[in-house]
Design a protein around this motif. Structure first.
Motif, short mmCIF file in Angstrom:
data_model
loop_
_atom_site.label_atom_id
_atom_site.label_comp_id
_atom_site.label_asym_id
_atom_site.label_seq_id
_atom_site.Cartn_x
_atom_site.Cartn_y
_atom_site.Cartn_z
N LEU A 160 0.89 -1.03 0.37
CA LEU A 160 -0.14 -0.11 0.24
C LEU A 160 0.88 1.01 -0.14
CD1 LEU A 160 -2.78 -1.14 2.26
CD2 LEU A 160 -3.23 -0.86 0.34
N GLY A 161 2.14 1.05 -0.49
CA GLY A 161 3.55 2.52 0.58
C GLY A 161 3.36 2.76 1.35
N LEU A 162 2.90 2.60 2.78
CA LEU A 162 1.96 3.47 3.60
C LEU A 162 3.70 3.83 4.33
CD1 LEU A 162 0.29 1.05 6.16
CD2 LEU A 162 -0.23 2.90 4.99
N SER A 163 3.90 5.32 4.30
CA SER A 163 4.94 5.77 5.64
C SER A 163 5.35 4.47 6.42
CB SER A 163 4.99 7.06 5.90
OG SER A 163 4.12 7.54 6.96
N ARG A 164 6.16 5.64 7.05
CA ARG A 164 6.82 4.81 8.26
C ARG A 164 5.96 4.53 9.52
NH1 ARG A 164 13.46 4.12 8.17
NH2 ARG A 164 13.81 1.99 6.12
N TRP A 165 5.73 6.00 9.96
CA TRP A 165 4.85 6.77 10.79
C TRP A 165 3.82 6.29 10.30
CZ3 TRP A 165 7.10 7.26 14.59
CH2 TRP A 165 8.46 7.69 15.00
N GLY A 166 3.11 6.58 9.42
CA GLY A 166 2.05 5.75 9.06
C GLY A 166 1.89 4.48 9.01
N TRP A 167 2.28 3.59 9.10
CA TRP A 167 2.72 2.16 9.35
C TRP A 167 2.25 2.28 10.73
CZ3 TRP A 167 2.02 -3.05 8.62
CH2 TRP A 167 2.60 -3.93 9.65
N VAL A 168 2.96 2.34 11.39
CA VAL A 168 2.82 2.52 12.76
C VAL A 168 1.53 2.69 13.41
CG1 VAL A 168 4.00 3.68 15.14
CG2 VAL A 168 5.14 2.50 13.50
N ARG A 169 0.75 4.34 12.64
CA ARG A 169 -0.18 5.05 13.35
C ARG A 169 -2.00 3.74 12.76
NH1 ARG A 169 -3.34 8.83 11.48
NH2 ARG A 169 -1.42 8.69 9.75
N ILE A 170 -1.61 3.70 11.46
CA ILE A 170 -2.90 3.10 10.58
C ILE A 170 -2.89 1.59 11.08
CG2 ILE A 170 -4.28 2.57 9.16
CD1 ILE A 170 -3.10 5.10 8.08
N VAL A 171 -1.83 0.45 10.74
CA VAL A 171 -1.68 -0.74 11.10
C VAL A 171 -2.03 -0.69 12.84
CG1 VAL A 171 -1.17 -3.03 10.25
CG2 VAL A 171 -1.12 -0.61 8.23
N VAL A 172 -0.30 -0.44 13.67
CA VAL A 172 -0.03 -1.16 14.20
C VAL A 172 0.00 -1.09 15.66
CG1 VAL A 172 2.57 -2.16 16.38
CG2 VAL A 172 2.33 -1.87 13.80
N LEU A 173 -0.88 0.53 15.74
CA LEU A 173 -0.90 0.87 16.97
C LEU A 173 -2.80 0.48 17.71
CD1 LEU A 173 0.57 4.32 17.90
CD2 LEU A 173 0.83 2.13 18.41
N PRO A 174 -3.53 0.70 16.52
CA PRO A 174 -4.60 -0.11 16.69
C PRO A 174 -4.75 -2.20 16.87
CG PRO A 174 -4.74 0.69 14.98
CD PRO A 174 -3.30 0.91 15.14
N ARG A 175 -3.69 -2.32 16.70
CA ARG A 175 -4.10 -3.84 16.62
C ARG A 175 -3.20 -4.35 17.66
NH1 ARG A 175 -5.49 -6.24 12.49
NH2 ARG A 175 -5.35 -8.39 13.50
N ILE A 176 -2.57 -3.72 18.30
CA ILE A 176 -1.75 -3.68 19.78
C ILE A 176 -2.24 -3.17 20.82
CG2 ILE A 176 0.18 -4.59 18.99
CD1 ILE A 176 1.62 -1.90 20.04
N ARG A 177 -3.37 -2.29 20.88
CA ARG A 177 -3.85 -1.53 21.72
C ARG A 177 -4.01 -2.10 22.82
NH1 ARG A 177 -9.89 0.90 20.44
NH2 ARG A 177 -9.69 1.46 23.03
N ARG A 178 -4.71 -3.65 23.64
CA ARG A 178 -4.51 -4.44 24.64
C ARG A 178 -3.19 -4.89 25.12
NH1 ARG A 178 -8.83 -8.95 23.66
NH2 ARG A 178 -6.69 -10.08 22.93
N PRO A 179 -2.45 -5.22 24.89
CA PRO A 179 -1.42 -5.07 25.33
C PRO A 179 -0.21 -3.95 25.77
CG PRO A 179 -0.49 -5.45 22.58
CD PRO A 179 -2.34 -5.75 23.24
N LEU A 180 -0.75 -2.95 25.16
CA LEU A 180 -0.55 -1.80 25.10
C LEU A 180 -0.98 -1.33 26.74
CD1 LEU A 180 1.49 -0.35 22.89
CD2 LEU A 180 -0.06 0.84 22.47
N GLY A 181 -2.20 -1.08 26.70
CA GLY A 181 -2.95 -0.53 27.90
C GLY A 181 -2.06 -1.76 28.47
N PHE A 182 -2.39 -3.04 29.05
CA PHE A 182 -1.89 -3.42 30.20
C PHE A 182 -0.89 -3.26 30.45
CE2 PHE A 182 0.45 -7.74 30.65
CZ PHE A 182 -0.74 -7.49 32.50
#
Lengths: 509, 329
Positions: free
Chosen positions: A416-438
């Protein structure tokens, strides 16, 4: 560790976080060693301390993990009212300052405690909590909940689709899905708990019964406080690191790469459940074991709340600020390291566990002292050190989740040609919310209860809540101290709850 | 999220605010933690001294007496402290060895049960170690009787606490040749050994033990502050080991006159009358008004035991080995 096909996240934050951890662990140790006049090696008493430390840590970690597996399994596959609350509450013992937990355990297992009262009523002989078994009991009380939470995350990470597939084939879930997951998760959990017990100081000393229950950390304490033998302290700290390295090396050999594949995060519908009674019995027993001491802390602390001096609130406020800053910093570091990935992350993520809090504090003092009055830096340093010491827990929760996201979605991200920060913001963060909060919750609560570094640095105006609690005890005000302990318990728990809740969102756990 | 970004800033400002220095000269007194707490002597002493000195008295609190010495050794000659307050005789030899201290130059009539002529370290309070138990319970009359009884006690670890070290010295002075035997007999009386005084005293109050190693003055706290007369210190025939708490002037101080003024103030009535009901120890000089009501109920040992700083330092390692060996059996 998974090798990424493409560099998908910025790398410098990870390097910066790793550098910070190295300075605060190896760097502080070097600072202590640098100032040392090296005299002699380890005494026979030191060797005895090493043996005791390793033995109790092995037993404590083994028991914690063994007990946690069936409970995590029961929690993973049962749905009942209050399950979510129960899981959150299970975080509580781990977050308690040692002295508070000991108060709670004594109220249950002590000479005048609930258990002995019941035994006396039944005409049975009393049990004593002091001795090797007391140390193990306390360590299991502390770490069982952590083990349950970490293993439960492993269970919940098995995609629901896998269970459905297994169901449609009528295949054995245990052998196909659960056993491989456990083989992957359990060694790491064991290592974390083993290292926590390895560096334990106050528990072993209070409940150990005497000099037999000497830990390496006590030997370090003595070397620093009474002998001012920096060389011996540094040597013992090296021994502690050495034990950590050996344990970590063994665990890495046992660890396997995940082969679960990607799911769509559906709730697991289990079809293979018989014997619900056994599951509920396990959950009930563990809840009883964990919550009775907590209830006693609350019960003892309530009358003390009225006796709290006015400045306790300022101390509590300071603790809350320290905890919030430390959780934020810890989270940033953990995320940076997790995105960086690889062996560096794993090593750096375990190092703080093996470090002696006292050596870290002393070393930080020596590093800071040439430049600025340490008392002015008491709170920032506390934030920094607490964030680092909590990092392994956050990383254990986040690291695996980030790896899975990277493995499963990196090609998609690249295409999709995501930028590095875009990758973190759009893909990674929403998918790791649970362990992140923990992870954030753990860091905040651990920092709230910490009484390591602050005592070395604190001036008059910087007391935190745990320090205030100790000062109350020192002034004979035990009842008020129990009130402060309850306040501390409440604050730690609320901090954990807010982060954990925020991280879970509407996810079903 | 925004909130959390603000927090480090808030913390930073709070620190800057506390770090601003007024124009008045500052005297920094490094001491142990419980001294500076709201319930300790610190606040009252700060107010009393600042009335007369035209200065800003600041306390730096660091753990207990041993932590205090370690902090000083870490800082070395560059320490900002002008006065160090709260070491005891067991720590004096190590403190003297740092060469950081100057003579105090104070001549005062001290009300100690022993003579005191240390040129550098000046006492500000003292007390007797004692086992404290409940009124009405069996009370042994000697260390030996305690060791031979079934009474359950809590003590502190001599490797991490000053009272623990004090008990080590007590046993060693009372039984110079048979300390190891006494410890062997005491071993089955000891419920547990705690890292510090607070934990031990807490265990005793929770009913985990019949008695705890503390001070003869501990019952005074319960009597005066809580109107509870249920605690008793046991009087032992062998005598009671003393803890003498001292202060000294740091040689490299940038406020030598203020420091001298503080040491003189320390043995004055204003300072000494604060000690009994805040630090719960005996004042080094009995105040004009006498000891507070309630102190007359305390036991006063016939024999005060105390090793010189040099002797204490010399026998420490031997005593520690005897203790460890006896209790590890």
């Amino acid at each position: 560790m998974a090798q990424r096909a493409v560099a998908i996240a910025p790398r410098w934050p990870g390097a910066a976080a790793a550098a910070l951890v190295l300075v605060l662990t190896i760097g502080t140790l070097a600072a202590v060693g640098w100032r040392a006049e090296w005299q002699r090696g380890l005494s026979p008493a030191d060797w005895a301390a090493i043996r005791f430390t390793v033995t109790q840590a092995l037993v404590s970690a083994g028991l914690s993990v063994l007990l946690a597996i069936p409970v995590a399994r029961a929690l993973a596959r049962r749905r009942f009212r209050g399950r979510s609350l129960l899981i959150t509450l299970m975080g509580a013992p781990f977050l308690l300052p040692v002295v508070v937990a000991v108060i709670g355990l004594l109220a249950v297992f002590g000479r005048a405690g609930v258990v002995n009262s019941a035994l006396a009523w039944l005409g049975l002989p009393a049990i004593s909590i002091f001795g090797f078994h007391g140390v193990v009991l306390a360590h299991v009380f502390f770490n069982l909940p952590l083990a349950i939470r970490l293993i439960l995350q492993g269970w919940l990470a098995i995609p629901a689709e896998k269970f459905r597939l297994a169901a449609s084939l009528n295949a054995p879930v245990g052998r196909l899905l659960e056993w491989p997951m456990l083989r992957r998760v359990v060694p790491g959990v064991f290592l974390v708990i083993f290292l926590i017990c390895l560096t334990s100081f106050a528990v072993a000393l209070t409940l150990g019964g005497g000099p037999r229950a000497t830990t390496v950390e006590l030997a370090i304490y003595q070397a620093l406080r009474f002998d001012f033998d920096l060389g011996r302290a540094a040597l013992l700290a090296c021994v502690q690191f050495g034990l950590c390295v050996v344990a970590a090396a063994i665990v890495w050999r046992l660890s396997l790469v995940d082969t679960m594949g990607t799911g769509l995060d559906r709730v697991v519908q289990r079809w293979d459940l018989r014997w619900p009674v056994l599951d509920y019995l396990m959950i009930g027993l563990v809840a009883l074991f964990l919550f009775t001491p907590l209830c006693m802390v609350v019960w003892r602390g309530l009358p003390g709340l009225a006796l709290l001096p006015a400045d306790i609130w300022a101390a509590a406020g300071r603790s809350v600020i320290v905890a919030a800053c430390s959780a934020l910093l810890c989270l940033c570091m953990a995320l940076a390291l997790a995105l960086r990935g690889g062996r560096v992350m794993e090593v750096v993520g375990v190092l703080p566990l093996a470090a002696s809090g006292l050596v870290v504090g002393t070393g930080a003092f020596l590093l800071v002292y040439p430049f600025i009055n340490p008392a002015r830096l008491a709170l920032p340093i506390t934030v920094l050190v607490n964030a680092t010491l909590a990092l392994p827990f956050a990383l254990r929760a986040i690291g695996q989740a980030v790896d899975e996201v990277a493995r499963d979605y990196s090609r998609l991200g690249a295409s999709l040609g995501l930028s590095r920060w875009g990758w973190v913001r759009i893909v990674v963060l929403p998918r790791i919310r649970r362990p992140l909060g923990f992870g954030a919750g753990l860091a905040a609560a651990l920092s709230m209860g910490d009484l390591g570094v602050i005592t070395l640095f604190a001036g008059e105006a910087q007391q935190t809540l745990p320090l205030a609690m100790y000062r109350l005890m020192g002034a004979y005000r035990m009842e008020a101290a129990a009130g402060a302990a309850l306040l501390l318990l409440a604050l730690s728990f609320v901090a954990f709850w807010i982060c954990d809740r925020g991280g879970r969102g509407n996810a079903d756990l | 999220m925004q909130k959390s970004i603000y927090l480090p800033l808030v913390a930073g400002f709070a620190l800057c605010a506390s770090g601003t220095v007024a124009q008045t000269p500052v005297l920094q007194v490094m001491t142990y933690d419980s001294f500076v707490s709201d319930w300790g002597p610190g606040p009252a002493i700060e107010a009393a001294f600042e009335e007369t000195c035209g200065c800003d008295l600041q306390f730096i609190g660091t753990g207990d007496g041993a932590a205090l010495l370690a902090r000083l050794q870490l800082e070395g000659p560059r320490t900002e402290a002008d006065i160090v307050l709260g070491l005891d005789t067991n720590l004096i030899a190590a403190a003297r060895a740092t060469g950081l201290f100057a003579p105090h130059g104070v001549t005062a009539d001290l009300d100690l049960p022993i003579t005191w002529d240390d040129p550098e370290f000046l006492p500000f309070d003292w007390g007797y170690f004692a086992f404290v138990g409940n009124a009405g319970a069996e009370a042994p009359t000697s260390l030996r009787a305690l060791a031979d009884s079934d009474i359950r006690i809590v003590i502190q670890d001599p490797r991490s606490s000053t009272p623990g070290l004090g008990l080590l010295m007590w046993v060693k002075t009372a039984y110079p040749d048979s300390a190891a035997d006494l410890w062997a007999d005491l071993a089955d009386n000891i419920v547990t050994v705690t890292p510090g005084w607070s934990e031990a005293y807490g265990l005793f109050l929770e009913g985990e033990a019949d008695a705890v190693l503390s001070y003869t003055t501990s019952p005074a706290y319960h009597l005066i502050a809580e109107e509870d007369d249920s605690k008793r210190a046991w009087a032992f025939d062998e005598g009671h080991y003393m803890q003498v708490e001292v202060a000294a002037k740091v040689a490299g101080t940038d406020q030598p006159e203020l420091a001298d003024q503080f040491l003189a103030f320390m043995v004055s009535d204003a300072f000494q009358s604060i000690i009994p009901t805040t630090n719960w120890m005996y004042p080094a000089v009995i105040p004009e008004a006498g000891l507070p009501a309630g102190f007359e109920t305390l036991i006063t040992p016939d024999l005060a035991l105390l090793l010189s700083p040099e002797d204490a330092a010399a026998i420490r390692d031997t005593a520690l080995d005897e203790w460890r060996n006896a209790l590890s059996q």
